[in-house]
Design a protein around this motif. Structure first.
Motif, PDB file in Angstrom:
ATOM      1  N   LEU A  97     -36.053   3.678 -15.802  1.00 61.42           N
ATOM      2  CA  LEU A  97     -35.256   3.291 -16.961  1.00 61.42           C
ATOM      3  C   LEU A  97     -34.388   4.471 -17.367  1.00 61.42           C
ATOM      4  CD1 LEU A  97     -38.105   1.524 -18.983  1.00 61.42           C
ATOM      5  CD2 LEU A  97     -36.736   0.626 -17.084  1.00 61.42           C
ATOM      6  N   LEU A  98     -33.077   4.318 -17.249  1.00 61.95           N
ATOM      7  CA  LEU A  98     -32.145   5.405 -17.506  1.00 61.95           C
ATOM      8  C   LEU A  98     -31.454   5.243 -18.850  1.00 61.95           C
ATOM      9  CD1 LEU A  98     -32.578   5.674 -14.421  1.00 61.95           C
ATOM     10  CD2 LEU A  98     -30.192   6.339 -14.246  1.00 61.95           C
ATOM     11  N   PHE A  99     -31.392   6.349 -19.590  1.00 62.22           N
ATOM     12  CA  PHE A  99     -30.747   6.398 -20.898  1.00 62.22           C
ATOM     13  C   PHE A  99     -29.801   7.591 -20.923  1.00 62.22           C
ATOM     14  CE2 PHE A  99     -34.813   4.357 -21.257  1.00 62.22           C
ATOM     15  CZ  PHE A  99     -34.555   3.244 -22.045  1.00 62.22           C
ATOM     16  N   GLY A 100     -28.622   7.393 -21.484  1.00 59.34           N
ATOM     17  CA  GLY A 100     -27.618   8.452 -21.515  1.00 59.34           C
ATOM     18  C   GLY A 100     -27.694   9.315 -22.757  1.00 59.34           C
ATOM     19  N   SER A 101     -26.750  10.234 -22.835  1.00 56.82           N
ATOM     20  CA  SER A 101     -26.701  11.158 -23.966  1.00 56.82           C
ATOM     21  C   SER A 101     -26.365  10.414 -25.253  1.00 56.82           C
ATOM     22  CB  SER A 101     -25.658  12.247 -23.720  1.00 56.82           C
ATOM     23  OG  SER A 101     -24.350  11.704 -23.802  1.00 56.82           O
ATOM     24  N   GLU A 102     -26.722  11.029 -26.353  1.00 56.08           N
ATOM     25  CA  GLU A 102     -26.502  10.426 -27.662  1.00 56.08           C
ATOM     26  C   GLU A 102     -25.020  10.221 -27.958  1.00 56.08           C
ATOM     27  OE1 GLU A 102     -30.470  12.592 -27.983  1.00 56.08           O
ATOM     28  OE2 GLU A 102     -28.558  12.924 -26.967  1.00 56.08           O
ATOM     29  N   SER A 103     -24.152  11.105 -27.504  1.00 53.50           N
ATOM     30  CA  SER A 103     -22.734  11.003 -27.856  1.00 53.50           C
ATOM     31  C   SER A 103     -21.897  10.201 -26.864  1.00 53.50           C
ATOM     32  CB  SER A 103     -22.124  12.400 -28.017  1.00 53.50           C
ATOM     33  OG  SER A 103     -22.127  13.074 -26.774  1.00 53.50           O
ATOM     34  N   LYS A 104     -22.333  10.142 -25.599  1.00 52.47           N
ATOM     35  CA  LYS A 104     -21.501   9.496 -24.578  1.00 52.47           C
ATOM     36  C   LYS A 104     -22.185   8.373 -23.823  1.00 52.47           C
ATOM     37  CE  LYS A 104     -18.849  13.641 -23.923  1.00 52.47           C
ATOM     38  NZ  LYS A 104     -18.987  14.962 -23.421  1.00 52.47           N
ATOM     39  N   GLY A 105     -23.486   8.252 -23.935  1.00 58.31           N
ATOM     40  CA  GLY A 105     -24.191   7.250 -23.144  1.00 58.31           C
ATOM     41  C   GLY A 105     -24.249   7.661 -21.684  1.00 58.31           C
ATOM     42  N   LEU A 106     -24.495   6.680 -20.825  1.00 55.42           N
ATOM     43  CA  LEU A 106     -24.574   6.959 -19.393  1.00 55.42           C
ATOM     44  C   LEU A 106     -23.178   7.059 -18.786  1.00 55.42           C
ATOM     45  CD1 LEU A 106     -27.445   4.528 -18.371  1.00 55.42           C
ATOM     46  CD2 LEU A 106     -27.484   7.024 -18.164  1.00 55.42           C
ATOM     47  N   PRO A 107     -23.021   7.919 -17.777  1.00 57.07           N
ATOM     48  CA  PRO A 107     -21.736   7.978 -17.082  1.00 57.07           C
ATOM     49  C   PRO A 107     -21.408   6.636 -16.414  1.00 57.07           C
ATOM     50  CG  PRO A 107     -23.089   9.891 -16.548  1.00 57.07           C
ATOM     51  CD  PRO A 107     -23.964   8.933 -17.296  1.00 57.07           C
ATOM     52  N   MET A 121     -27.648  -6.116 -30.916  1.00 55.55           N
ATOM     53  CA  MET A 121     -27.563  -5.686 -32.308  1.00 55.55           C
ATOM     54  C   MET A 121     -26.724  -6.713 -33.048  1.00 55.55           C
ATOM     55  SD  MET A 121     -26.972  -1.643 -31.675  1.00 55.55           S
ATOM     56  CE  MET A 121     -25.970  -1.905 -30.223  1.00 55.55           C
ATOM     57  N   GLU A 122     -27.198  -7.177 -34.167  1.00 60.08           N
ATOM     58  CA  GLU A 122     -26.515  -8.240 -34.893  1.00 60.08           C
ATOM     59  C   GLU A 122     -25.295  -7.771 -35.685  1.00 60.08           C
ATOM     60  OE1 GLU A 122     -28.898 -10.984 -37.104  1.00 60.08           O
ATOM     61  OE2 GLU A 122     -30.463 -10.961 -35.585  1.00 60.08           O
ATOM     62  N   HIS A 123     -25.368  -6.595 -36.270  1.00 61.72           N
ATOM     63  CA  HIS A 123     -24.263  -6.150 -37.117  1.00 61.72           C
ATOM     64  C   HIS A 123     -23.115  -5.633 -36.254  1.00 61.72           C
ATOM     65  CE1 HIS A 123     -21.942  -4.340 -40.276  1.00 61.72           C
ATOM     66  NE2 HIS A 123     -22.766  -4.859 -41.169  1.00 61.72           N
ATOM     67  N   PRO A 124     -21.923  -6.183 -36.406  1.00 64.87           N
ATOM     68  CA  PRO A 124     -20.799  -5.801 -35.548  1.00 64.87           C
ATOM     69  C   PRO A 124     -20.311  -4.364 -35.738  1.00 64.87           C
ATOM     70  CG  PRO A 124     -20.051  -7.265 -37.299  1.00 64.87           C
ATOM     71  CD  PRO A 124     -21.556  -7.208 -37.382  1.00 64.87           C
ATOM     72  N   LYS A 125     -20.642  -3.743 -36.857  1.00 63.50           N
ATOM     73  CA  LYS A 125     -20.195  -2.364 -37.108  1.00 63.50           C
ATOM     74  C   LYS A 125     -21.166  -1.314 -36.573  1.00 63.50           C
ATOM     75  CE  LYS A 125     -16.687  -3.351 -40.014  1.00 63.50           C
ATOM     76  NZ  LYS A 125     -15.351  -2.925 -39.958  1.00 63.50           N
ATOM     77  N   VAL A 126     -22.333  -1.734 -36.109  1.00 62.04           N
ATOM     78  CA  VAL A 126     -23.312  -0.791 -35.566  1.00 62.04           C
ATOM     79  C   VAL A 126     -23.068  -0.682 -34.069  1.00 62.04           C
ATOM     80  CG1 VAL A 126     -25.763  -0.307 -35.230  1.00 62.04           C
ATOM     81  CG2 VAL A 126     -24.972  -1.317 -37.379  1.00 62.04           C
ATOM     82  N   ARG A 127     -22.690   0.512 -33.612  1.00 57.61           N
ATOM     83  CA  ARG A 127     -22.321   0.728 -32.209  1.00 57.61           C
ATOM     84  C   ARG A 127     -23.521   0.877 -31.289  1.00 57.61           C
ATOM     85  NH1 ARG A 127     -19.485   4.518 -34.852  1.00 57.61           N
ATOM     86  NH2 ARG A 127     -20.655   6.137 -33.809  1.00 57.61           N
ATOM     87  N   SER A 128     -24.575   1.525 -31.800  1.00 54.78           N
ATOM     88  CA  SER A 128     -25.717   1.784 -30.929  1.00 54.78           C
ATOM     89  C   SER A 128     -26.947   2.117 -31.768  1.00 54.78           C
ATOM     90  CB  SER A 128     -25.419   2.953 -29.975  1.00 54.78           C
ATOM     91  OG  SER A 128     -25.217   4.146 -30.712  1.00 54.78           O
ATOM     92  N   LEU A 129     -28.089   2.093 -31.100  1.00 52.35           N
ATOM     93  CA  LEU A 129     -29.345   2.479 -31.728  1.00 52.35           C
ATOM     94  C   LEU A 129     -29.645   3.935 -31.401  1.00 52.35           C
ATOM     95  CD1 LEU A 129     -31.482  -0.642 -30.797  1.00 52.35           C
ATOM     96  CD2 LEU A 129     -30.539  -0.085 -33.042  1.00 52.35           C
ATOM     97  N   ASN A 130     -30.553   4.525 -32.135  1.00 48.00           N
ATOM     98  CA  ASN A 130     -31.015   5.869 -31.836  1.00 48.00           C
ATOM     99  C   ASN A 130     -31.615   5.894 -30.432  1.00 48.00           C
ATOM    100  OD1 ASN A 130     -33.550   7.750 -31.815  1.00 48.00           O
ATOM    101  ND2 ASN A 130     -32.119   8.634 -33.286  1.00 48.00           N
ATOM    102  N   LEU A 131     -31.392   6.975 -29.712  1.00 48.20           N
ATOM    103  CA  LEU A 131     -31.862   7.094 -28.332  1.00 48.20           C
ATOM    104  C   LEU A 131     -33.367   6.903 -28.213  1.00 48.20           C
ATOM    105  CD1 LEU A 131     -31.255   7.725 -25.360  1.00 48.20           C
ATOM    106  CD2 LEU A 131     -31.495  10.157 -25.932  1.00 48.20           C
ATOM    107  N   SER A 132     -34.137   7.491 -29.103  1.00 47.73           N
ATOM    108  CA  SER A 132     -35.595   7.362 -28.996  1.00 47.73           C
ATOM    109  C   SER A 132     -36.056   5.936 -29.286  1.00 47.73           C
ATOM    110  CB  SER A 132     -36.327   8.369 -29.892  1.00 47.73           C
ATOM    111  OG  SER A 132     -36.044   8.160 -31.246  1.00 47.73           O
ATOM    112  N   SER A 134     -34.192   3.218 -28.618  1.00 44.45           N
ATOM    113  CA  SER A 134     -33.789   2.464 -27.425  1.00 44.45           C
ATOM    114  C   SER A 134     -34.773   2.676 -26.274  1.00 44.45           C
ATOM    115  CB  SER A 134     -32.388   2.881 -26.981  1.00 44.45           C
ATOM    116  OG  SER A 134     -31.438   2.554 -27.964  1.00 44.45           O
ATOM    117  N   ALA A 135     -35.179   3.917 -26.066  1.00 46.63           N
ATOM    118  CA  ALA A 135     -36.123   4.207 -24.984  1.00 46.63           C
ATOM    119  C   ALA A 135     -37.458   3.515 -25.226  1.00 46.63           C
ATOM    120  CB  ALA A 135     -36.310   5.715 -24.827  1.00 46.63           C
ATOM    121  N   ALA A 136     -37.926   3.539 -26.465  1.00 46.81           N
ATOM    122  CA  ALA A 136     -39.203   2.873 -26.785  1.00 46.81           C
ATOM    123  C   ALA A 136     -39.087   1.365 -26.579  1.00 46.81           C
ATOM    124  CB  ALA A 136     -39.636   3.200 -28.210  1.00 46.81           C
ATOM    125  N   LEU A 137     -38.007   0.762 -27.071  1.00 43.27           N
ATOM    126  CA  LEU A 137     -37.817  -0.677 -26.887  1.00 43.27           C
ATOM    127  C   LEU A 137     -37.779  -1.040 -25.407  1.00 43.27           C
ATOM    128  CD1 LEU A 137     -35.152  -1.432 -29.644  1.00 43.27           C
ATOM    129  CD2 LEU A 137     -37.441  -2.424 -29.494  1.00 43.27           C
TER     130      LEU A 137
END
Length: 149
Positions: A97-107, A121-132, A134-137
């Motif tokens: 399971l690969l996860f990218g950097s907090e600022s850029k994501g995966l290449p 994610m339901e809210h259209p203004k939320v771009r991403s979840l916290n990395l930790s 996301s990894a846990a989910l």
């Protein structure tokens, strides 16, 4: 056995929290340099509390080193650019399971060569979840599908 890989992680507490999740699930953790911190960083250790001795962490100098270590196992990319909802994806034993950097994501070059999933994610203004988070989910969904929870 599932594996978790963080590609260019930047924030020590996120990596520490992910290490703690990996310790709790007996999952190997792989970190790909460059890292945004030192492994002996105080914040990193604080986030992992006293569980560092229970985590099998491998630091890779580059993506090629990670590829060699994975021995051509299937890489599953977690990205907001993923095509499949992570709950609908069929995880397999041995997936990485690969996860990218907090600022850029995966290449992008990694995403286009591998299956890519997203966490809805339901809210259209939320771009991403916290990395930790996301990894846990991602890890717990893969474990659930494999009957490991």
């Amino acid at each position: 056995m599932l594996q978790v890989a963080l590609i260019y992680p930047e924030i020590p507490p996120n990596t520490g929290n992910i290490a703690r999740t990996c310790a709790a699930t007996n999952t190997n953790l792989h970190l790909v340099e460059p890292l945004g911190f030192e492994i002996n960083d105080r914040q990193l250790k604080r986030a992992g509390i006293d569980y560092w001795e229970y985590v099998n962490v491998t630091v890779h100098p580059n993506i090629e080193s990670l590829r060699q270590a994975s021995q051509d196992a299937r890489w599953i990319c977690f990205s907001t650019r993923g095509a499949t909802n992570f709950r609908e994806f069929q995880f397999q034993d041995g997936d990485w399971l690969l996860f990218g950097s907090e600022s850029k994501g995966l290449p992008e070059e990694i995403i286009i060569k591998n299956p890519a999933v997203y966490i809805p994610m339901e809210h259209p203004k939320v771009r991403s979840l916290n990395l930790s988070v996301s990894a846990a989910l991602g890890l717990f969904e893969a474990r659930r599908q494999l009957g490991l929870n």
